[in-house]
Design a protein around this motif. Structure first.
Motif, PDB file in Angstrom:
ATOM      1  N   VAL A  12      19.444  45.789  62.161  1.00 31.42           N
ATOM      2  CA  VAL A  12      20.711  46.388  62.002  1.00 31.42           C
ATOM      3  C   VAL A  12      21.670  45.350  61.983  1.00 31.42           C
ATOM      4  CG1 VAL A  12      22.279  48.256  62.689  1.00 31.42           C
ATOM      5  CG2 VAL A  12      19.728  48.543  62.931  1.00 31.42           C
ATOM      6  N   ASP A  13      22.592  45.440  61.241  1.00 32.38           N
ATOM      7  CA  ASP A  13      23.968  44.600  61.190  1.00 32.38           C
ATOM      8  C   ASP A  13      25.126  45.312  61.185  1.00 32.38           C
ATOM      9  OD1 ASP A  13      22.371  42.115  60.953  1.00 32.38           O
ATOM     10  OD2 ASP A  13      22.263  42.278  58.684  1.00 32.38           O
ATOM     11  N   LEU A  14      25.687  45.080  62.206  1.00 33.26           N
ATOM     12  CA  LEU A  14      27.052  45.833  62.432  1.00 33.26           C
ATOM     13  C   LEU A  14      28.428  45.023  62.053  1.00 33.26           C
ATOM     14  CD1 LEU A  14      26.308  47.913  65.789  1.00 33.26           C
ATOM     15  CD2 LEU A  14      26.011  48.504  63.515  1.00 33.26           C
ATOM     16  N   LEU A  15      29.223  45.481  61.474  1.00 31.45           N
ATOM     17  CA  LEU A  15      30.410  44.762  61.138  1.00 31.45           C
ATOM     18  C   LEU A  15      31.645  45.680  61.361  1.00 31.45           C
ATOM     19  CD1 LEU A  15      31.284  42.046  59.608  1.00 31.45           C
ATOM     20  CD2 LEU A  15      31.211  43.458  57.369  1.00 31.45           C
ATOM     21  N   ALA A  19      36.778  42.374  61.209  1.00 32.55           N
ATOM     22  CA  ALA A  19      35.568  41.340  60.886  1.00 32.55           C
ATOM     23  C   ALA A  19      35.464  41.301  59.242  1.00 32.55           C
ATOM     24  CB  ALA A  19      34.414  41.347  61.443  1.00 32.55           C
ATOM     25  N   ALA A  20      35.434  42.548  58.643  1.00 28.17           N
ATOM     26  CA  ALA A  20      35.374  42.524  57.199  1.00 28.17           C
ATOM     27  C   ALA A  20      36.473  42.324  56.674  1.00 28.17           C
ATOM     28  CB  ALA A  20      34.793  44.050  56.671  1.00 28.17           C
ATOM     29  N   GLU A  25      39.568  37.897  53.648  1.00 32.20           N
ATOM     30  CA  GLU A  25      40.852  37.271  53.296  1.00 32.20           C
ATOM     31  C   GLU A  25      40.341  35.872  53.263  1.00 32.20           C
ATOM     32  OE1 GLU A  25      43.112  38.457  57.032  1.00 32.20           O
ATOM     33  OE2 GLU A  25      44.111  39.897  55.675  1.00 32.20           O
ATOM     34  N   LYS A  26      39.373  35.163  54.036  1.00 33.22           N
ATOM     35  CA  LYS A  26      39.021  34.073  53.749  1.00 33.22           C
ATOM     36  C   LYS A  26      38.263  33.686  52.541  1.00 33.22           C
ATOM     37  CE  LYS A  26      37.990  33.101  58.897  1.00 33.22           C
ATOM     38  NZ  LYS A  26      36.821  33.016  59.734  1.00 33.22           N
TER      39      LYS A  26
END
Length: 67
Positions: A12-15, A19-20, A25-26
């Motif tokens: 499971v990857d939580l974001l 952070a998103a 933006e980057k």
């Protein structure tokens, strides 16, 4: 809800939204810096067409279609 069968691996990857947003933006900044963003590509294409048109220029309709 995460459904897992016994013995099968899962991850499971939580974001977070923050952070998103920072990652987006980057990515936008990097694309702009390397001229791979849509606006830079359009500008380069318009400049190329204008350069190729010579002294005759380019018709407004053709320029509109290009953009």
């Amino acid at each position: 809800m995460i459904r897992v069968r016994r013995g099968e691996p899962y991850s499971v990857d939580l974001l977070t939204a923050k952070a998103a947003k920072e990652a987006a933006e980057k990515a936008i900044s990097a694309a702009h810096t390397t001229c791979t963003d849509a606006n830079s590509q359009r500008r380069a294409e318009v400049e190329r067409c204008l350069a190729e048109s010579g002294t005759g220029g380019i018709a407004q309709n053709d320029l509109t279609d290009l953009v």
